[in-house]
Design a protein around this motif. Structure first.
Motif, mmCIF file in Angstrom:
data_model
loop_
_atom_site.group_PDB
_atom_site.id
_atom_site.type_symbol
_atom_site.label_atom_id
_atom_site.label_comp_id
_atom_site.label_asym_id
_atom_site.label_seq_id
_atom_site.Cartn_x
_atom_site.Cartn_y
_atom_site.Cartn_z
ATOM 1 N N GLY A 98 -7.583 -1.171 0.897
ATOM 2 C CA GLY A 98 -8.297 -0.914 -0.390
ATOM 3 C C GLY A 98 -9.089 -2.191 -0.732
ATOM 4 O O GLY A 98 -8.621 -3.294 -0.042
ATOM 5 N N PHE A 116 -3.722 5.972 3.559
ATOM 6 C CA PHE A 116 -4.141 4.871 2.770
ATOM 7 C C PHE A 116 -4.119 3.495 3.621
ATOM 8 O O PHE A 116 -3.202 3.229 4.428
ATOM 9 C CB PHE A 116 -3.459 4.674 1.602
ATOM 10 C CG PHE A 116 -3.778 5.707 0.551
ATOM 11 C CD1 PHE A 116 -3.085 6.775 0.586
ATOM 12 C CD2 PHE A 116 -4.457 5.523 -0.425
ATOM 13 C CE1 PHE A 116 -3.205 8.120 -0.540
ATOM 14 C CE2 PHE A 116 -4.526 6.520 -1.553
ATOM 15 C CZ PHE A 116 -3.882 7.768 -1.274
ATOM 16 N N GLY A 124 0.786 -1.144 -0.108
ATOM 17 C CA GLY A 124 -0.052 -0.133 -0.024
ATOM 18 C C GLY A 124 1.090 1.358 -0.198
ATOM 19 O O GLY A 124 2.152 1.258 -0.100
ATOM 20 N N TYR A 153 -9.639 2.867 -2.896
ATOM 21 C CA TYR A 153 -9.237 3.124 -1.429
ATOM 22 C C TYR A 153 -10.451 4.009 -1.044
ATOM 23 O O TYR A 153 -10.612 5.055 -1.653
ATOM 24 C CB TYR A 153 -7.790 3.818 -1.573
ATOM 25 C CG TYR A 153 -6.649 2.929 -1.932
ATOM 26 C CD1 TYR A 153 -6.258 3.198 -3.285
ATOM 27 C CD2 TYR A 153 -6.186 2.437 -0.903
ATOM 28 C CE1 TYR A 153 -5.063 2.394 -3.460
ATOM 29 C CE2 TYR A 153 -5.070 1.410 -1.270
ATOM 30 C CZ TYR A 153 -4.438 1.457 -2.583
ATOM 31 O OH TYR A 153 -3.455 0.743 -2.789
#
Lengths: 115, 111
Positions: free
Chosen positions: B104, B101, A42, B87
């Motif tokens: 997701g 973040f 990520g 996301y």
């Protein structure tokens, strides 16, 4: 320019060398952000600049990483003595005045490979 | 900072609506809900954001529950090009304004 511009788009460097990555934010955007994303992972926040305020450096992984923003516009992310684990795509983003629901726009990233 | 929870992956048939859920039960009153997507390892692309009311733009619709503890991103007619990681993000505090973040939802649109 129309969007966030980053350079170089690709960089291969030898372990131990220093690298500099550049970000040109959207004109008029006062906030600037750096993120990195390792392969298959990520997005990891690194650092955030807003106007003349002290930057939020809370995401920098080590003291080998630093960033500056000159004249409230262009920013440079510097990685000293690069390591193989620094290999990632480094993403820059910018936005108008924060705290008002403004959108953050991302560049296409600088791919860094440390060999 | 408010955290978000999203399913790891979802499938959707081309031409059908894709409904991507997100839980953000600890959201505070001045925090917005943002949606971004990332195709391969390109830079994340902004989709839509909202505070309290439902929002619609040319890409998608955002439905936020009345208590603001969850939301749904709707792609009304999914295409193969909508295959991406989506996301859901709650803006990280009023002053710092950075986006944090999560992992997701990987949306796979199939023919």
């Amino acid at each position: 320019g129309a969007g966030v511009s980053q350079s170089p788009s690709n960089k291969v460097t030898e372990k131990g060398k220093d690298v500099e990555l550049r970000c040109d934010p959207i004109s008029g955007h006062t906030a600037l952000y750096w993120y990195r994303q390792s392969l298959g992972q990520g997005l990891e926040f690194l650092i955030y600049f807003q106007g003349n305020s002290a930057p939020d450096k809370s995401g920098l992984p080590s003291d080998r990483f630093s960033a500056e923003r000159t004249g409230g516009s262009v920013s440079t992310l510097t990685i000293q003595r690069t390591q193989q684990e620094d290999s990632a795509v480094y993403l820059c983003a910018s936005s108008l005045v924060p705290g008002s629901g403004n959108t953050i726009y991302f560049g296409e990233g600088s791919w860094l490979t440390v060999v | 900072d408010a955290k978000t929870t999203q399913p790891t992956s979802m499938d959707c048939a081309e031409g059908r609506a894709a409904n991507l859920p997100c839980n953000h039960s600890t959201i505070s009153g001045n925090e917005y809900v943002y949606w971004y997507r990332q195709i391969h390892s390109q830079g994340p692309q902004y989709i839509i954001h909202g505070l309290k009311n439902n929002e619609t733009n040319e890409m998608a619709s955002l439905i936020i529950t009345e208590d603001r503890k969850s939301s749904t991103l709707i792609l009304p007619h999914a295409t193969l090009r909508d295959t991406a990681v989506y996301y859901c993000i709650v803006r990280a505090g009023y002053n710092t304004d950075k986006l944090i973040f999560g992992t997701g939802t990987r949306l796979q649109v199939f023919p």
